[in-house]
Write a protein that holds these residues in place. Structure first.
Motif, PDB file in Angstrom:
ATOM      1  N   LEU A 173      39.337  35.823  26.909  1.00  0.00           N
ATOM      2  CA  LEU A 173      38.756  34.178  26.894  1.00  0.00           C
ATOM      3  C   LEU A 173      37.258  34.191  26.768  1.00  0.00           C
ATOM      4  O   LEU A 173      36.608  33.480  25.917  1.00  0.00           O
ATOM      5  N   LEU A 174      36.588  35.208  27.562  1.00  0.00           N
ATOM      6  CA  LEU A 174      35.026  35.287  27.417  1.00  0.00           C
ATOM      7  C   LEU A 174      34.589  35.724  26.003  1.00  0.00           C
ATOM      8  O   LEU A 174      33.604  35.320  25.481  1.00  0.00           O
ATOM      9  N   ALA A 175      35.265  36.818  25.512  1.00  0.00           N
ATOM     10  CA  ALA A 175      35.036  37.045  24.049  1.00  0.00           C
ATOM     11  C   ALA A 175      34.995  36.105  22.949  1.00  0.00           C
ATOM     12  O   ALA A 175      34.177  35.970  22.207  1.00  0.00           O
ATOM     13  N   LEU A 176      36.108  35.392  23.011  1.00  0.00           N
ATOM     14  CA  LEU A 176      36.401  34.398  22.176  1.00  0.00           C
ATOM     15  C   LEU A 176      35.496  33.104  22.282  1.00  0.00           C
ATOM     16  O   LEU A 176      35.191  32.293  21.375  1.00  0.00           O
ATOM     17  N   THR A 177      34.860  32.814  23.474  1.00  0.00           N
ATOM     18  CA  THR A 177      33.900  31.842  23.631  1.00  0.00           C
ATOM     19  C   THR A 177      32.435  32.459  23.718  1.00  0.00           C
ATOM     20  O   THR A 177      31.482  31.694  23.871  1.00  0.00           O
ATOM     21  N   GLY A 178      32.298  33.539  23.105  1.00  0.00           N
ATOM     22  CA  GLY A 178      31.016  34.148  22.888  1.00  0.00           C
ATOM     23  C   GLY A 178      30.143  34.408  24.074  1.00  0.00           C
ATOM     24  O   GLY A 178      28.886  34.624  24.123  1.00  0.00           O
ATOM     25  N   ARG A 179      30.783  34.952  25.159  1.00  0.00           N
ATOM     26  CA  ARG A 179      30.314  35.247  26.167  1.00  0.00           C
ATOM     27  C   ARG A 179      30.373  36.691  26.702  1.00  0.00           C
ATOM     28  O   ARG A 179      30.138  37.196  27.738  1.00  0.00           O
ATOM     29  N   MET A 180      31.138  37.341  25.994  1.00  0.00           N
ATOM     30  CA  MET A 180      31.407  38.870  26.254  1.00  0.00           C
ATOM     31  C   MET A 180      31.428  39.420  24.529  1.00  0.00           C
ATOM     32  O   MET A 180      31.899  38.894  23.665  1.00  0.00           O
ATOM     33  N   LYS A 181      30.878  40.750  24.634  1.00  0.00           N
ATOM     34  CA  LYS A 181      31.056  41.213  23.234  1.00  0.00           C
ATOM     35  C   LYS A 181      31.942  42.169  22.986  1.00  0.00           C
ATOM     36  O   LYS A 181      32.035  43.083  23.676  1.00  0.00           O
ATOM     37  N   PRO A 182      32.736  42.045  22.009  1.00  0.00           N
ATOM     38  CA  PRO A 182      33.965  42.843  21.637  1.00  0.00           C
ATOM     39  C   PRO A 182      33.641  44.422  21.110  1.00  0.00           C
ATOM     40  O   PRO A 182      32.148  44.287  20.627  1.00  0.00           O
ATOM     41  N   THR A 183      34.250  45.204  21.195  1.00  0.00           N
ATOM     42  CA  THR A 183      34.023  46.607  21.019  1.00  0.00           C
ATOM     43  C   THR A 183      34.421  46.888  19.613  1.00  0.00           C
ATOM     44  O   THR A 183      33.632  47.486  18.669  1.00  0.00           O
ATOM     45  N   GLU A 184      35.749  46.367  19.193  1.00  0.00           N
ATOM     46  CA  GLU A 184      36.112  46.544  17.898  1.00  0.00           C
ATOM     47  C   GLU A 184      37.030  45.469  17.377  1.00  0.00           C
ATOM     48  O   GLU A 184      37.294  44.417  18.160  1.00  0.00           O
ATOM     49  N   GLY A 185      37.262  45.137  15.949  1.00  0.00           N
ATOM     50  CA  GLY A 185      38.209  44.256  15.525  1.00  0.00           C
ATOM     51  C   GLY A 185      37.104  43.115  14.818  1.00  0.00           C
ATOM     52  O   GLY A 185      35.775  43.199  15.106  1.00  0.00           O
ATOM     53  N   ARG A 186      37.729  41.921  14.544  1.00  0.00           N
ATOM     54  CA  ARG A 186      37.034  40.926  14.076  1.00  0.00           C
ATOM     55  C   ARG A 186      37.637  39.641  14.865  1.00  0.00           C
ATOM     56  O   ARG A 186      38.690  39.489  15.272  1.00  0.00           O
ATOM     57  N   ALA A 187      36.688  38.533  15.049  1.00  0.00           N
ATOM     58  CA  ALA A 187      36.980  37.377  15.347  1.00  0.00           C
ATOM     59  C   ALA A 187      35.991  36.209  14.906  1.00  0.00           C
ATOM     60  O   ALA A 187      34.868  36.637  14.894  1.00  0.00           O
ATOM     61  N   GLU A 188      36.659  35.116  14.795  1.00  0.00           N
ATOM     62  CA  GLU A 188      35.804  33.961  14.491  1.00  0.00           C
ATOM     63  C   GLU A 188      36.303  32.718  15.237  1.00  0.00           C
ATOM     64  O   GLU A 188      37.416  32.667  15.670  1.00  0.00           O
ATOM     65  N   THR A 189      35.378  31.972  15.825  1.00  0.00           N
ATOM     66  CA  THR A 189      35.449  30.749  16.315  1.00  0.00           C
ATOM     67  C   THR A 189      34.854  29.609  15.504  1.00  0.00           C
ATOM     68  O   THR A 189      33.527  29.849  15.474  1.00  0.00           O
ATOM     69  N   ALA A 190      35.627  28.588  15.093  1.00  0.00           N
ATOM     70  CA  ALA A 190      34.963  27.496  14.216  1.00  0.00           C
ATOM     71  C   ALA A 190      34.388  28.125  13.162  1.00  0.00           C
ATOM     72  O   ALA A 190      33.367  27.703  12.549  1.00  0.00           O
ATOM     73  N   GLY A 191      34.733  29.249  12.547  1.00  0.00           N
ATOM     74  CA  GLY A 191      34.026  29.855  11.551  1.00  0.00           C
ATOM     75  C   GLY A 191      32.860  30.711  11.748  1.00  0.00           C
ATOM     76  O   GLY A 191      32.349  31.273  10.812  1.00  0.00           O
ATOM     77  N   LEU A 192      32.674  31.022  12.620  1.00  0.00           N
ATOM     78  CA  LEU A 192      31.513  31.497  13.327  1.00  0.00           C
ATOM     79  C   LEU A 192      31.873  33.175  13.833  1.00  0.00           C
ATOM     80  O   LEU A 192      32.545  33.243  14.786  1.00  0.00           O
ATOM     81  N   ARG A 193      31.296  34.043  13.302  1.00  0.00           N
ATOM     82  CA  ARG A 193      31.687  35.456  13.451  1.00  0.00           C
ATOM     83  C   ARG A 193      31.418  35.872  14.822  1.00  0.00           C
ATOM     84  O   ARG A 193      30.048  35.765  14.946  1.00  0.00           O
TER      85      ARG A 193
END
Length: 277
Positions: free
Chosen positions: A57-77
């Motif tokens: 949840l925190l990674a997808l809301t920009g509050r924790m930094k993922p280690t691997e893979g790709r994610a976008e929320t509203a088109g923002l990497r």
């Protein structure tokens, strides 16, 4: 590359992840998460406690930094555009991150959030409006948020003067959601959605989140058991469990976990940034 239409389109935010993972000092919090959700979706991050649901949840809301893979929320990497994602993604209740103050009253929480919203997110032009207009606009935002969250302060024991500590669990959930909605987010994230709720209260909580999604806001909810109509994202995949078990074994007393000093510093920075956001 970020989508050129990241700021346009429907009100809700599309959310996508491909082989997303987050590793901390004690191993993988989650790994291999892949899904695609359209704007206005009800996304349920399902899994047992300790399976990395809150970190996702925190990674997808920009509050924790993922280690691997790709994610976008509203088109923002993510994590590159994490600050921009935080501006469009609001947190409901998340333990140790966005908890209600038990000593505050309902009215105090609402006034504080409206003040912060106006001070930090309002345009300069808005700040130049007459005070009466600004107060009326803030009141309208609060009323709209309370209506959407299904919370009527007048029905509480002491109306708006009711302390958070005196709220029932479902009432506190509605208040947290209302506070998040004051900012009119495109993504609403709620942790522990079904924690300590009766069956009837759980049904009410999901009905609330379902109504918000139907109105256009994308909702990401952490839970132990997802409703059938939600887009379910599980954080306890078999290979992730194996990784987690191995990490726990490796981090026994006097053992090394294979985590580099850089990994530890990055994770510490992520938690610090989460508390500031």
């Amino acid at each position: 590359m970020d989508s050129p239409h990241a700021a346009a389109g429907p009100h809700g935010a599309a959310v996508t992840a491909e082989d997303l993972g987050l590793r901390g000092p004690r191993g993988w919090a989650f790994r291999g998460v892949t899904f695609s959700a359209a704007p206005g979706s009800l996304i349920a991050a399902e899994g047992p406690s300790g399976s990395g649901r809150t970190c996702l949840l925190l990674a997808l809301t920009g509050r924790m930094k993922p280690t691997e893979g790709r994610a976008e929320t509203a088109g923002l990497r993510l994590p590159r555009r994490a600050a921009a994602v935080r501006r469009i993604a609001a947190l409901g209740p998340v333990p140790s991150v966005s908890e209600l103050d038990p000593a505050f009253t309902v009215d105090e929480h609402l006034r504080e959030r409206a003040l912060l919203q106006r001070r930090y997110d309002g345009s300069l032009r808005t700040l130049l409006h007459p005070r009466r207009e600004r107060v009326a606009a803030a009141r309208a935002r609060i009323d709209d948020a309370l209506t959407a969250a299904g919370l009527d302060p007048a029905a509480l024991p002491k109306a708006g003067r009711t302390s958070v500590r005196d709220l029932e669990r479902l009432e506190a959930l509605r208040l947290s959601v209302a506070l998040a909605l004051i900012g009119r987010p495109r993504l609403l994230a709620v942790d522990d959605t079904d924690l300590k709720l009766s069956d009837a209260e759980r049904a009410e909580a999901w009905a609330l989140l379902r109504s918000l999604a139907a109105a256009g806001t994308t909702v990401l909810a952490v839970c132990s058991e997802a409703p059938e109509d939600a887009l379910v994202v599980r954080t306890d995949a078999p290979h992730a469990d194996a990784e987690r078990a191995g990490a726990e074994k490796d981090t026994a007393p006097d053992a090394t976990d294979g985590t580099t000093e850089e990994d530890e510093e990055g994770t510490a920075d992520a938690f610090a940034e989460t508390r500031r956001a």
